[in-house]
Design an enzyme around this catalytic site. Structure first.
Site, PDB file in Angstrom:
ATOM      1  N   ALA A 150       0.801  -1.230   0.000  1.00 54.20           N
ATOM      2  CA  ALA A 150       0.000   0.000   0.000  1.00 54.20           C
ATOM      3  C   ALA A 150       0.829   1.274   0.000  1.00 54.20           C
ATOM      4  O   ALA A 150       0.268   2.361   0.104  1.00 54.20           O
ATOM      5  CB  ALA A 150      -0.919   0.011   1.226  1.00 54.20           C
ATOM      6  N   TYR A 161       7.997 -14.635 -13.035  1.00 56.00           N
ATOM      7  CA  TYR A 161       6.883 -13.747 -12.714  1.00 56.00           C
ATOM      8  C   TYR A 161       5.557 -14.391 -13.141  1.00 56.00           C
ATOM      9  O   TYR A 161       4.574 -14.374 -12.382  1.00 56.00           O
ATOM     10  CB  TYR A 161       7.066 -12.398 -13.408  1.00 56.00           C
ATOM     11  CG  TYR A 161       5.957 -11.419 -13.095  1.00 56.00           C
ATOM     12  CD1 TYR A 161       5.872 -10.829 -11.839  1.00 56.00           C
ATOM     13  CD2 TYR A 161       5.000 -11.079 -14.051  1.00 56.00           C
ATOM     14  CE1 TYR A 161       4.852  -9.934 -11.539  1.00 56.00           C
ATOM     15  CE2 TYR A 161       3.987 -10.197 -13.767  1.00 56.00           C
ATOM     16  CZ  TYR A 161       3.918  -9.621 -12.506  1.00 56.00           C
ATOM     17  OH  TYR A 161       2.908  -8.744 -12.214  1.00 56.00           O
TER      18      TYR A 161
END
Length: 271
Positions: free
Chosen positions: A8, A160
């Site tokens: 965040a 990934y």
């Protein structure tokens, strides 16, 4: 609603936090850097008049994730939404102190560990889990017996893709356990993610290729706040709608194998 957001401190995580705060969610912001989290919390306080709580955690360390889980359980009587948004992309192979390849640990294993440590509290709240996935999951060729690609060819984008495939399969397994879990491709977003890669240079500098962080954040917010986040457990979303995912992202048997491998990798007891 009491909402925890990891990753965040910037990008879509920070933007999603602001959007949710404006909707009245009581937030706990989680990130690696205290100063960045403080800046996000200050911005939210300026807009809403209410400053969210912040907690730091380094997802390259399982011990740090366990510490974070303890803090969250201590301070939060209910967890209505957990947004697993922490993530990384690296073109260089790196190993964490826990012995795992960096991306599989940060993007999957640490979120797996955190979610499981909070799972009883989420269940008590009839809460939901939202995970930031990616269309890169479609390229994944995950092997639960070789999560760090020790025995297969490694590249940053291959690993990934595997880690994002793991996000989708984790969502399937959570839904099988009765959790309102969804995952979403946020879009091709103009952020500092995957710095230095040719792909991100295109996204950042070629007009029309990427979207602003607010657009990606809104897709996570949709699943955190809209009924869709409850009505479609186990599903992968793109553009605020559930879409058919290929077998490698939705196969229950593969999801179960990944769950077992992830329990072993994180030191959690069999379940």
């Amino acid at each position: 609603m009491n909402t925890v957001i990891t990753g965040a401190s910037d990008g879509i995580g920070a933007a999603a936090a602001l959007q949710l705060a404006c909707m009245g969610h009581r937030l706990v912001l989680v990130g690696r850097t205290a100063s960045k989290l403080a800046a996000v919390a200050d911005r939210i306080a300026e807009v809403t008049g209410d400053r969210p709580a912040t907690l730091t955690a380094d997802f390259t360390s399982f011990d740090d994730v366990r510490r974070l889980a303890g803090q969250l359980l201590e301070r939060s009587e209910s967890i209505d939404v957990l947004i697993n948004n922490a993530g990384v992309m690296s073109t260089e192979r790196q190993r964490t102190a826990d012995g795992h390849e960096l991306m599989i640990q940060v993007n999957h294993l640490s979120s797996f560990l955190l979610t499981n440590l909070l799972l009883d509290r989420i269940r008590e709240s009839s809460g939901r889990v939202v995970t930031t996935c990616s269309r890169a999951a479609k390229t994944g060729r995950l092997d639960p017996a070789d999560l760090s690609r020790e025995r297969r060819r490694w590249s940053g984008w291959l690993q990934y893709g595997d880690s994002k495939q793991a996000n989708a399969l984790f969502t399937v397994s959570l839904a099988d356990r009765g959790i309102a879990a969804t995952c979403a491709h946020p879009g091709v977003i103009r952020t500092g993610f995957a710095p230095g890669t040719f792909f991100m240079k295109l996204v950042l500098h070629v007009p029309g290729v990427g979207e602003p962080v607010e657009a990606g954040a809104a897709r996570l917010v949709h699943l955190a706040a809209h009924q869709d986040g409850v009505d479609h457990p186990g599903r992968y979303f793109a553009g605020n709608a559930p879409v058919e995912a290929p077998r490698q992202m939705s196969d229950p048997a593969l999801a179960a194998d990944l769950w077992t491998a992830s329990l072993a990798a994180t030191g959690l007891p069999a379940s």
